[in-house]
Design an enzyme around this catalytic site. Structure first.
Site, PDB file in Angstrom:
ATOM      1  CD  GLN A 170      -2.568   1.629   0.174  1.00 16.43           C
ATOM      2  OE1 GLN A 170      -3.168   0.753  -0.453  1.00 16.43           O
ATOM      3  NE2 GLN A 170      -2.619   2.898  -0.188  1.00 16.43           N
ATOM      4  N   GLY A 303     -10.845   0.983   1.928  1.00 14.56           N
ATOM      5  CA  GLY A 303     -11.941   0.328   1.231  1.00 14.56           C
ATOM      6  C   GLY A 303     -11.457  -0.248  -0.078  1.00 14.56           C
ATOM      7  CG  MET A 305      -4.327   1.646  -3.465  1.00 12.79           C
ATOM      8  SD  MET A 305      -4.481   3.398  -3.044  1.00 12.79           S
ATOM      9  CE  MET A 305      -3.560   4.134  -4.416  1.00 12.79           C
ATOM     10  CD  GLU A 306      -6.668   5.478  -5.993  1.00 15.09           C
ATOM     11  OE1 GLU A 306      -6.169   6.594  -5.810  1.00 15.09           O
ATOM     12  OE2 GLU A 306      -7.263   4.857  -5.093  1.00 15.09           O
ATOM     13  CG  HIS A 330     -14.344   5.596  -4.874  1.00 14.79           C
ATOM     14  ND1 HIS A 330     -14.756   6.887  -4.650  1.00 14.79           N
ATOM     15  CD2 HIS A 330     -13.021   5.566  -4.577  1.00 14.79           C
ATOM     16  CE1 HIS A 330     -13.739   7.608  -4.227  1.00 14.79           C
ATOM     17  NE2 HIS A 330     -12.665   6.824  -4.179  1.00 14.79           N
ATOM     18  CD  GLU A 331     -10.928   2.431  -4.887  1.00 12.80           C
ATOM     19  OE1 GLU A 331      -9.996   3.030  -5.469  1.00 12.80           O
ATOM     20  OE2 GLU A 331     -11.330   2.768  -3.762  1.00 12.80           O
ATOM     21  CG  HIS A 334      -9.554   6.581  -7.986  1.00  8.08           C
ATOM     22  ND1 HIS A 334      -9.096   7.879  -7.874  1.00  8.08           N
ATOM     23  CD2 HIS A 334     -10.004   6.241  -6.751  1.00  8.08           C
ATOM     24  CE1 HIS A 334      -9.254   8.306  -6.629  1.00  8.08           C
ATOM     25  NE2 HIS A 334      -9.813   7.328  -5.929  1.00  8.08           N
ATOM     26  CD  GLU A 353      -9.616   9.769  -3.467  1.00 11.06           C
ATOM     27  OE1 GLU A 353     -10.750   9.366  -3.792  1.00 11.06           O
ATOM     28  OE2 GLU A 353      -8.601   9.046  -3.508  1.00 11.06           O
ATOM     29  CG  ASP A 411      -0.057   8.116   5.498  1.00  8.76           C
ATOM     30  OD1 ASP A 411      -0.634   8.185   4.400  1.00  8.76           O
ATOM     31  OD2 ASP A 411       0.878   7.323   5.725  1.00  8.76           O
ATOM     32  CE1 TYR A 419     -11.603   8.942  -0.929  1.00  2.00           C
ATOM     33  CE2 TYR A 419     -10.479  10.307   0.685  1.00  2.00           C
ATOM     34  CZ  TYR A 419     -10.515   9.186  -0.115  1.00  2.00           C
ATOM     35  OH  TYR A 419      -9.464   8.299  -0.090  1.00  2.00           O
TER      36      TYR A 419
END
Length: 648
Positions: A170, A303, A305-306, A330-331, A334, A353, A411, A419
């Site tokens: 990630q 949730g 990661m694109e 959503h992804e 992206h 976002e 972060d 968003y």
């Protein structure tokens, strides 16, 4: 694709407004810390104004025994100066770099002192510089360490079938630098070649090379992938483990553990092509070749990661009721906003976002055939936005759209603000100019900025340039009223629109009944409701000025089957109600859920709430499960609990 004649006309007539935009940019430039030459990303130490990565080759071995990636990374960097830059500076973080070569030969190099979250810059000497446009190759022998923040390693016992270890990455926001030295900024895009050696199946953010899987040493194989569309470093992604796949659409498959494959395929296969068709009609055809979904183990912190080609997704979307697959919409969105067109730094993250939330809701409205679904989702999003702003404080820097990132870890600024606040700005512009006109702007914007990165001011330029064309003259006064400065820099909530509440009114009515102590609930109260409607009900109850009594809280769960649900959204929302009711019998259920999911959307709020009512249990639970969480999640929960740098 959007006619050069129209574009020239629009841009020619937009000169004065663009100049005004630049004056706005200059006025607020200090807020966004454009302090290092032409570089506009304060979260990189690289000198990407002098050198730009054009291609990256990663020849890496997944070593499950040492829990490290190691091998050789080759960066092809193009000189941006006429021999004036005598060194290449790359980002790194907690890496073991053993050798650096320049175009095959030796050169001097040095890893300098760490500078907080930005890591330790790697300085590589280029004694003679290079002419502008010349490409040099930098070869780096590197291994990750146990301080790597991008990787999570799971033992076989931590997987569902207990047969093989598992590793996944990630990298968003600035964690690719803990995999290998690079220009770790969204303002630089590179194509990629992946040559990954592992004893287990590998997936990556590239298209698998046909016939590219070859035998390595012993049981190991080399898995090859190519990413021919330039991507920023944070979209570099790897996973390896006991992974199987099954088709879910015409260009799509789902990959996951063998035990989860059938359920994952059932959850996604009926909707994947619908999502893709809707998205392509709104923007333009998909550019990436394949769109696949990797359903990860439960410790995955987001949730979704694109990552291009392979979206990495939380297993909480596989709830057996198809109620949480909006994450995939959503992804997928992206693929245009964020991946194809990218914010130049984390200060402008809302461009990724906010646009993606907007496209996601347009996709859902298209599939359901009703605009009311946009507002239904936006109402839920507004609730989340209110909670984030309340958590930060309404005057906090992190509640702005454009956030200064000087001296902070991206972060730490992560929240629903970019968003939902970003969505509301895009949605406001949509309504201001009218859907028919905005639908023409969408493909123009994504076509103009495809394979590039931009900031908020360039977005403003693009919008004003497009709508300054003569055919939009009737919109001139409306557009002049846009408060760009306020939208970019005001803290707190944005202006609240008038929502279409037709899909939530019955949820509100039922919530009102729960204010009455003598209300007798029945399972039929929510017959035919979607999971999202139940979630709206729970959010309303959670916001009651006077919490439910313990008896009411228990009746809510018992009647509507909330604690027995496989839907983590509903379970989590209920537990917040139970904790507000001070129902001590629910606290262990909260702790158990925190050992089952690693998605930060649930984990962080649950820990914060549990910490308020039972700090001892919160600390005990975190100590028990901290190694289950991804390093990003673990570090943020430590801050939430006030135990960062301490033993929990």
């Amino acid at each position: 694709m959007w006619g050069s004649l129209f574009q020239r006309q629009a841009e020619k007539t937009a000169t004065s407004t663009i100049k005004a935009t630049r004056r706005l940019q200059q006025r607020f430039v200090s807020r966004l810390t454009y302090t290092n030459g032409t570089m506009r990303d304060p979260n990189t130490l690289s000198n990407y104004d002098a050198w730009r990565t054009r291609h990256t080759t990663t020849n890496l071995k997944v070593d499950f025994i040492s829990k490290s990636l190691r091998g050789k990374v080759i960066l092809e960097l193009e000189s941006q100066t006429e021999k004036s830059s005598k060194e290449i500076i790359l980002d790194s973080s907690y890496l073991d770099v053993s050798a650096v070569k320049l175009s095959g030969g030796s050169t001097k190099w040095e890893i300098k002192d760490r500078q907080g979250a930005n890591g330790s810059p790697v300085h590589i000497a280029i004694p003679d510089g290079a002419p502008k446009g010349q490409v040099v190759k930098v070869e780096i022998d590197v291994a990750t360490t146990d301080k790597c923040t991008a990787l999570q390693w799971l033992t076989p016992a931590q997987t569902s079938n207990k047969k093989a270890p598992f590793m996944f990455s990630q990298c968003q926001a600035i964690h690719t630098r803990s995999l290998f030295p690079c220009q770790d900024t969204p303002d630089v895009k590179s194509t990629y070649t992946f040559n990954i050696t592992s004893p287990h199946v590998v997936v990556a953010s590239g298209v698998p090379v046909k016939g590219g899987e070859t035998e390595g040493e012993g049981v190991e194989k080399v898995f090859q992938f190519e990413q021919k569309v330039p991507i920023p470093s944070y979209l570099y992604a790897l996973a390896s483990g006991d992974i199987e796949s099954a088709p879910i659409g015409r260009i799509s498959s789902v990959a996951t553990g063998p035990n989860e494959l059938k359920a994952s395929q059932w959850e996604l296969e009926g909707d994947m092509d619908k999502f893709l068709d809707a998205a392509e009609k709104i923007v333009f055809p998909y550019k990436w070749g394949e769109y696949n979904v990797l359903v990860l183990p439960p410790s995955f912190p987001y949730g979704g990661m694109e990552n291009p080609i392979f979206t990495f997704a939380t297993p909480t979307i596989i709830s057996g009721d198809k109620q949480n697959i909006d994450v995939i919409a959503h992804e997928l969105a992206h693929s245009w906003s964020g991946n194809l067109v990218t914010s130049c730094s984390w200060e402008h993250f809302w461009l990724n976002e906010g646009w993606t939330i907007y496209l996601e809701r347009r996709i859902q409205a298209s599939i359901h055939g009703s605009e009311a679904h946009i507002d239904f989702s936006a109402i839920r999003g507004w609730k989340a936005l209110e909670e984030s702003i309340e958590e930060f404080g309404k005057d906090h820097e992190f509640t702005k759209l454009c956030i200064s990132h000087k001296g902070i870890d991206p972060d730490d600024a992560f929240s629903t603000v970019p968003y939902e606040k970003g969505f509301h700005f895009i949605y406001y512009l949509d309504k201001l100019v009218g859907r028919e006109n905005f639908d023409k702007f969408i493909p123009y914007y994504f076509g103009k900025w495809a394979n590039k990165s931009l900031d908020s001011f360039e977005f403003k330029d693009t919008f004003l340039g497009f709508f300054s064309a003569p055919e939009y003259a009737s919109l001139k006064d409306k557009i002049a009223e846009i408060d760009w400065e306020g939208r970019f820099y005001n803290t707190g909530l944005p202006p609240k629109p008038e929502f279409d509440t037709s899909l939530v009114d019955e949820c509100y009515k039922l919530a009102e009944k729960w204010k009455q102590k003598d209300f007798q609930p029945r399972p039929s109260d929510i017959k035919g409701w979607t999971g999202n409607q139940i979630l709206v009900l729970l959010n309303e109850v959670q916001d009651f000025e006077k919490p439910l009594s313990i008896e009411q809280s228990q009746s809510l769960s018992r009647t509507y089957g909330l604690t027995d649900s496989k839907n983590a959204e509903l379970k989590s929302a209920y537990y917040h109600i139970a904790m507000k009711a001070k129902d001590t019998s629910s606290y262990q259920g909260v702790a158990d859920l925190l050992g089952e999911v690693g998605r930060m959307k649930f984990v962080r709020p649950l820990y914060r709430s549990l910490n308020k009512v039972a700090r001892g249990l919160a600390l005990e639970t975190f100590e028990k499960y901290k190694d289950f969480y991804h390093p990003i999640c673990r570090q943020l929960v430590e801050k939430d609990l006030g135990v960062a740098g301490k033993n929990a």
